[in-house]
Design a protein around this motif. Structure first.
Motif, PDB file in Angstrom:
ATOM      1  N   PRO A  45      -7.909  -0.309  -7.881  1.00  0.00           N
ATOM      2  CA  PRO A  45      -7.972   1.124  -8.185  1.00  0.00           C
ATOM      3  C   PRO A  45      -8.407   1.958  -6.983  1.00  0.00           C
ATOM      4  O   PRO A  45      -9.397   2.691  -7.048  1.00  0.00           O
ATOM      5  CB  PRO A  45      -8.986   1.196  -9.323  1.00  0.00           C
ATOM      6  CG  PRO A  45      -9.867   0.008  -9.119  1.00  0.00           C
ATOM      7  CD  PRO A  45      -9.022  -1.053  -8.495  1.00  0.00           C
ATOM      8  N   THR A  46      -7.680   1.884  -5.883  1.00  0.00           N
ATOM      9  CA  THR A  46      -8.016   2.722  -4.725  1.00  0.00           C
ATOM     10  C   THR A  46      -7.508   4.134  -5.003  1.00  0.00           C
ATOM     11  O   THR A  46      -6.326   4.342  -5.226  1.00  0.00           O
ATOM     12  CB  THR A  46      -7.359   2.172  -3.445  1.00  0.00           C
ATOM     13  OG1 THR A  46      -5.967   1.965  -3.693  1.00  0.00           O
ATOM     14  CG2 THR A  46      -7.976   0.854  -3.043  1.00  0.00           C
ATOM     15  N   GLN A  47      -8.443   5.106  -4.998  1.00  0.00           N
ATOM     16  CA  GLN A  47      -8.088   6.468  -5.377  1.00  0.00           C
ATOM     17  C   GLN A  47      -7.842   7.344  -4.160  1.00  0.00           C
ATOM     18  O   GLN A  47      -7.338   8.447  -4.292  1.00  0.00           O
ATOM     19  CB  GLN A  47      -9.224   7.071  -6.190  1.00  0.00           C
ATOM     20  CG  GLN A  47      -9.667   6.160  -7.307  1.00  0.00           C
ATOM     21  CD  GLN A  47      -9.646   6.841  -8.649  1.00  0.00           C
ATOM     22  OE1 GLN A  47      -9.567   8.055  -8.731  1.00  0.00           O
ATOM     23  NE2 GLN A  47      -9.692   6.053  -9.706  1.00  0.00           N
ATOM     24  N   ASN A  83      -3.163   9.821  -8.782  1.00  0.00           N
ATOM     25  CA  ASN A  83      -1.914  10.163  -9.462  1.00  0.00           C
ATOM     26  C   ASN A  83      -0.906   9.025  -9.479  1.00  0.00           C
ATOM     27  O   ASN A  83       0.056   9.059 -10.231  1.00  0.00           O
ATOM     28  CB  ASN A  83      -1.266  11.386  -8.794  1.00  0.00           C
ATOM     29  CG  ASN A  83      -2.122  12.612  -8.958  1.00  0.00           C
ATOM     30  OD1 ASN A  83      -2.889  12.716  -9.927  1.00  0.00           O
ATOM     31  ND2 ASN A  83      -2.030  13.528  -8.005  1.00  0.00           N
ATOM     32  N   VAL A  84      -1.094   8.066  -8.605  1.00  0.00           N
ATOM     33  CA  VAL A  84      -0.130   6.959  -8.527  1.00  0.00           C
ATOM     34  C   VAL A  84      -0.541   5.817  -9.454  1.00  0.00           C
ATOM     35  O   VAL A  84       0.235   4.925  -9.762  1.00  0.00           O
ATOM     36  CB  VAL A  84       0.007   6.471  -7.068  1.00  0.00           C
ATOM     37  CG1 VAL A  84       1.008   5.340  -6.947  1.00  0.00           C
ATOM     38  CG2 VAL A  84       0.411   7.622  -6.160  1.00  0.00           C
ATOM     39  N   ALA A 142       0.834  -1.201   0.000  1.00  0.00           N
ATOM     40  CA  ALA A 142       0.000   0.000   0.000  1.00  0.00           C
ATOM     41  C   ALA A 142       0.869   1.250   0.000  1.00  0.00           C
ATOM     42  O   ALA A 142       1.960   1.253   0.566  1.00  0.00           O
ATOM     43  CB  ALA A 142      -0.916   0.001   1.227  1.00  0.00           C
ATOM     44  N   VAL A 143       0.373   2.285  -0.634  1.00  0.00           N
ATOM     45  CA  VAL A 143       1.065   3.571  -0.646  1.00  0.00           C
ATOM     46  C   VAL A 143       0.359   4.480   0.358  1.00  0.00           C
ATOM     47  O   VAL A 143      -0.874   4.526   0.381  1.00  0.00           O
ATOM     48  CB  VAL A 143       1.033   4.202  -2.056  1.00  0.00           C
ATOM     49  CG1 VAL A 143       1.808   5.524  -2.076  1.00  0.00           C
ATOM     50  CG2 VAL A 143       1.600   3.228  -3.077  1.00  0.00           C
ATOM     51  N   LEU A 197      -2.128  -1.247  -3.677  1.00  0.00           N
ATOM     52  CA  LEU A 197      -3.120  -0.203  -3.411  1.00  0.00           C
ATOM     53  C   LEU A 197      -2.454   1.165  -3.594  1.00  0.00           C
ATOM     54  O   LEU A 197      -1.723   1.610  -2.714  1.00  0.00           O
ATOM     55  CB  LEU A 197      -3.647  -0.317  -1.974  1.00  0.00           C
ATOM     56  CG  LEU A 197      -4.147  -1.687  -1.513  1.00  0.00           C
ATOM     57  CD1 LEU A 197      -4.687  -1.595  -0.078  1.00  0.00           C
ATOM     58  CD2 LEU A 197      -5.247  -2.199  -2.439  1.00  0.00           C
ATOM     59  N   PRO A 198      -2.684   1.833  -4.728  1.00  0.00           N
ATOM     60  CA  PRO A 198      -2.026   3.125  -4.966  1.00  0.00           C
ATOM     61  C   PRO A 198      -2.579   4.236  -4.069  1.00  0.00           C
ATOM     62  O   PRO A 198      -1.852   5.172  -3.716  1.00  0.00           O
ATOM     63  CB  PRO A 198      -2.314   3.424  -6.435  1.00  0.00           C
ATOM     64  CG  PRO A 198      -3.226   2.367  -6.932  1.00  0.00           C
ATOM     65  CD  PRO A 198      -3.496   1.371  -5.856  1.00  0.00           C
TER      66      PRO A 198
END
Lengths: 549, 285
Positions: free
Chosen positions: A412-414, A392-393, A339-340, A387-388
């Motif tokens: 696609p977690t925004q 933008n990631v 995760a980011v 999990l971006p």
């Protein structure tokens, strides 16, 4: 059946200058040995409890053995018998009825064997007592369906062997028991070599230690000829293997390395390590130091060491993984999660939910392709959900999936709340397909409201925004502009519909205070009867990020 | 030939029911320090949870002593009965180990039959009830054992805890170790499968947890028996029982409560549903 050599006679103490020497143990002597042992165990029970990791780390081995031994002694005292056979039977019966826990059951079986060993005797000569100890040890083995070495069973066996050897060499009762106790102490020290779970936890076996204390107490009685007050022979461990993981930190990482340098200060290093880990060992001299520590942050150890000198032979082992393997527990997760995160609060929340590793990003920085790739390679799984957590990631996330041999699934977690929601649905035991489906469903089940201040004037969707105005974004779209953050937040919640959610979690940002955020949540609770939770997200730029579930 | 069904106090069946059905419930022990209480006999559930809230040191638990089990088996033998002794999962407790030792000391061990329910709490309770029904229907000891073992492979408990802290401190967390919610408030849902505790999911509120629990039960197909239990939240258990009542035949839903021994491991605020499906379940999750 063996015959007592002194049948019918009261065992005597031969008079000597140093006091009396007991030549054979009668009933009252056996009871005295056990009474003293109980006192010694009482004194050391807390320290033994703290060692307990096998078979379940429930921290009660010392107490259970003490309660069992007390029940045995109470029964034997009540029997008021002078013959050792009757006394041993009473002890065995008391232990059987009063046995608590696994260790108590094993102890009760030991007494059962001991009673068989002295059957028919009025008093036991040293060799007879040693043989009875060996029978006790054998009975303890037989009591366990799958005997495991490195436990009380091993300690009892080794101790009884030493007792046999001492008695055969002509030792008296006191010498025989002293030999058993000394060997028991050695055997206890060896248990970590025999049982991996002990080694990983940095402890010796609790049941074995309890048995050793019993023998020490019994030996003290024979040495002194009376029930003696107990000595504390086991120091309370400086760390408890159980207390060490109260917040689910797990068992951490066993971290070892060597530092080469000049003027190294082992003492200072030891102190530094003590603050971030347990089982600290630092040995060496100003030119070379060897380090061992159990810590949740192995990288910090390596970083610190590399500032001191040249680091080599770095070994980092995940004790969680070892622990589980040792117990034939969970195989490695089929699906790992990377995760980011922006903000330490979010990073920790995601780690606590199973993300390994979390890519931590600074204020303006998005993670580089290299950061993402490294994280995916480090993830302890061949299949990885990425999990971006930011639109933008997403491009970099899609790109990195092509650069690794691992199978990468980009969810696609925004937003950060979407990432947390997806992780809440993650179960390291479940299959990849089940996890991806559950995580995607959870991602869609949460809405995100973000509050920030406009960094410059702009006109968005017919709305003009001045620099410094508070704005709120629902699912990434501006829904309110206001003078204050609270007002923007209120308008944002209104735009989300009423009630906005069952559970609202407010993550406050780097510049916000917890108390003020809690006060804000209390005011909002008056308007919306949802469950409100306040957490420090530590994120930059956004004063508040709300998760609406 | 008469059959005596024996279990232990982790079955969480109500006392009136066990007395009415002639089930022998051997008490496990709860320890507050060196004070030992026999589950249910010397410590009521309400007293226990009061003390748990007040106690700084977490109480611990231990299996029944071999002697107590042996006495129970002896009494059955004196009555001329065969014993089917059904207990909490061996992976979670030493009770079966004690029972094995008791059987070994018994004059007629062939007449003592031990069954690992691979469950705990009301999940064990359902296996016990299944055995009782067969025994009352005139089945032989071997048939009762087969029925209990069959039920043990099908029974499953789903429990929602307020926190995994108690399970973790008691050392019974097993595979759920990595499942803690960390900083977030979650109501971890666990199950017992293959005799061990497994994590299932992490709903964030009691209301959501209840819905998830009901959804899981609804997905299981035809159910032979159901059990509902709780530690200190009778209102949640009431809701579950009301909503689950249509799922099984009448009289097949039993209400229980986590007693002191399991209370040590699940803590306050826990609730759960146990199911006995007609046919075996696929493995979860």
């Amino acid at each position: 059946m063996r015959q007592a050599k002194v049948t019918g006679k009261t065992p005597r103490r031969s008079q000597g200058r140093e006091g009396s020497v007991l030549t054979a143990a009668a009933g009252q002597h056996l009871v005295g040995m056990c009474s003293t042992a109980a006192l010694w165990l009482e004194r050391n029970a807390a320290a033994i409890d703290a060692l307990n990791v096998f078979p379940v780390p429930d921290g009660d081995t010392g107490t259970n053995m003490l309660l069992t031994l007390r029940a045995a002694v109470a029964e034997a005292r009540g029997a008021r018998t002078r013959g050792i056979a009757r006394a041993a039977e009473a002890l065995a019966y008391g232990a059987l009825m009063g046995a608590r826990g696994n260790s108590g059951v094993i102890l009760s079986q030991f007494f059962k064997g001991l009673a068989q060993g002295v059957r028919g005797l009025e008093a036991a000569q040293p060799l007879e007592l040693a043989q009875a100890l060996a029978e006790g040890s054998q009975a303890a083995y037989n009591a366990v369906s799958q005997p495991v070495e490195g436990t009380i069973l091993t300690v009892a066996r080794d101790a009884s062997s030493a007792a046999l050897a001492a008695a055969r060499a002509g030792g008296d009762l006191a010498a025989t028991l002293a030999a058993a106790a000394a060997e028991a102490a050695q055997a206890v020290e060896r248990t970590p070599e025999q049982l991996p779970v002990l080694r990983e936890s940095g402890v010796v076996d609790a049941g074995g230690q309890g048995f050793r204390v019993i023998l020490e107490g019994a030996a003290a009685f024979l040495r002194d000829g009376r029930v003696r007050h107990a000595r504390e022979i086991i120091p309370l461990p400086t760390h408890s293997p159980i207390a060490r993981s109260p917040q689910g930190e797990g068992y951490g990482f066993c971290t070892e390395l060597v530092v080469h340098g000049q003027g190294l200060a082992p003492d200072q290093l030891r102190q530094w390590l003590g603050a971030i880990g347990t089982s600290v060992m630092v040995v060496g001299d100003p030119a070379m130091v060897r380090v061992h520590v159990h810590t949740a942050t192995p990288q910090a150890v390596v970083d610190h060491a590399s500032r001191l000198g040249l680091v080599d032979r770095v070994k980092i082992e995940d004790m969680d993984a070892q622990h589980q393997e040792a117990r034939r527990r969970a195989p490695p997760a089929s699906l790992g999660v990377v995760a980011v995160a922006w903000g330490e609060g979010f990073a920790q929340a995601m780690e606590s939910l199973g993300a390994r590793p979390v890519v931590r990003c600074g204020e303006t920085m998005n993670p580089s392709l290299f950061d993402l790739l490294t994280a995916i390679e480090d993830a302890p799984a061949a299949e990885v959900a990425l999990l971006p957590n930011n639109a933008n990631v997403m491009p970099a996330a899609r790109q990195v999936a092509k650069l690794t041999a691992k199978r990468v699934f980009v969810l696609p977690t925004q937003t950060l709340p979407q990432g947390v929601a997806a992780l809440l649905a993650y179960n390291s035991e479940a299959t990849t397909d089940a996890n991806l489906a559950a995580m995607e469903e959870a991602r869609q089940g949460v809405r995100t409201l973000e509050v920030t201040r406009a960094s410059r004037g702009a006109s968005v969707a017919g709305r003009s925004i001045r620099s410094g105005e508070a704005i709120s974004l629902l699912e990434g779209k501006i829904v309110a502009v206001a003078g204050t953050e609270e007002e923007a937040l209120r308008q944002g919640l209104a735009a989300a519909g009423a009630p906005p959610a069952d559970i609202v979690t407010i993550y406050y940002g780097a510049g916000q205070s917890e108390s003020q955020t809690r006060a804000l949540a209390d005011r909002l609770r008056q308007v919306y009867p949802s469950e409100w939770e306040v957490l420090g997200g530590g994120q930059p730029h956004y004063s508040y990020i709300l998760s609406l579930e | 030939m008469a059959i005596r069904i024996v279990t232990d106090s982790t079955c969480d069946l109500p006392l009136e029911l066990t007395q009415q059905l002639g089930i022998e419930v051997v008490p496990c022990n709860v320890h507050f320090g060196t004070e030992v209480y026999r589950d249910g006999l010397e410590l009521t559930t309400d007293e226990f949870f009061r003390r748990l809230a007040a106690s700084k040191r977490l109480p611990t638990t231990s299996q029944p002593s071999v002697g107590v089990l042996l006495d129970t088996y002896r009494r059955a033998a004196e009555d001329g009965a065969d014993v089917v002794s059904i207990h909490v999962s061996e992976r979670l407790s030493g009770t079966l180990e004690s029972a094995r030792l008791a059987r070994a000391s018994h004059p007629t061990p062939d007449r003592i039959h031990l069954v690992d329910s691979k469950q705990a709490s009301i999940g064990l309770g359902l296996v016990v009830l299944e055995a009782v029904e067969r025994a009352q229907g005139g089945a032989s000891a071997a048939e009762v054992v087969a029925a209990a073992e069959g039920a043990a492979t099908r029974a499953r408990i789903f429990a929602v805890l307020d926190t995994l802290e108690y399970l973790q401190r008691g050392g019974r967390i097993g595979r759920a170790q990595a499942f803690l919610g960390g900083v977030l408030k979650v109501k971890p849902m666990i199950t017992i499968e293959g005799g061990e505790v497994h994590p299932l999911e992490r709903p964030r509120s009691t209301a959501k947890a209840v819905e998830r629990l009901l959804a899981r039960v609804a997905a299981l197909g035809a159910l032979r028996r159901l059990g509902v239990t709780h530690s200190t939240v009778p209102e949640v258990a009431d809701t579950l029982a009301q909503r689950l009542a249509p799922v099984v035949a009448s009289g097949r839903l039993v209400r229980g409560r986590f007693g002191p021994v399991l209370g040590v491991h699940v803590g306050p605020g826990a609730f759960g549903v146990a199911v006995l499906p007609e046919t075996p379940l696929a493995t979860s999750p």
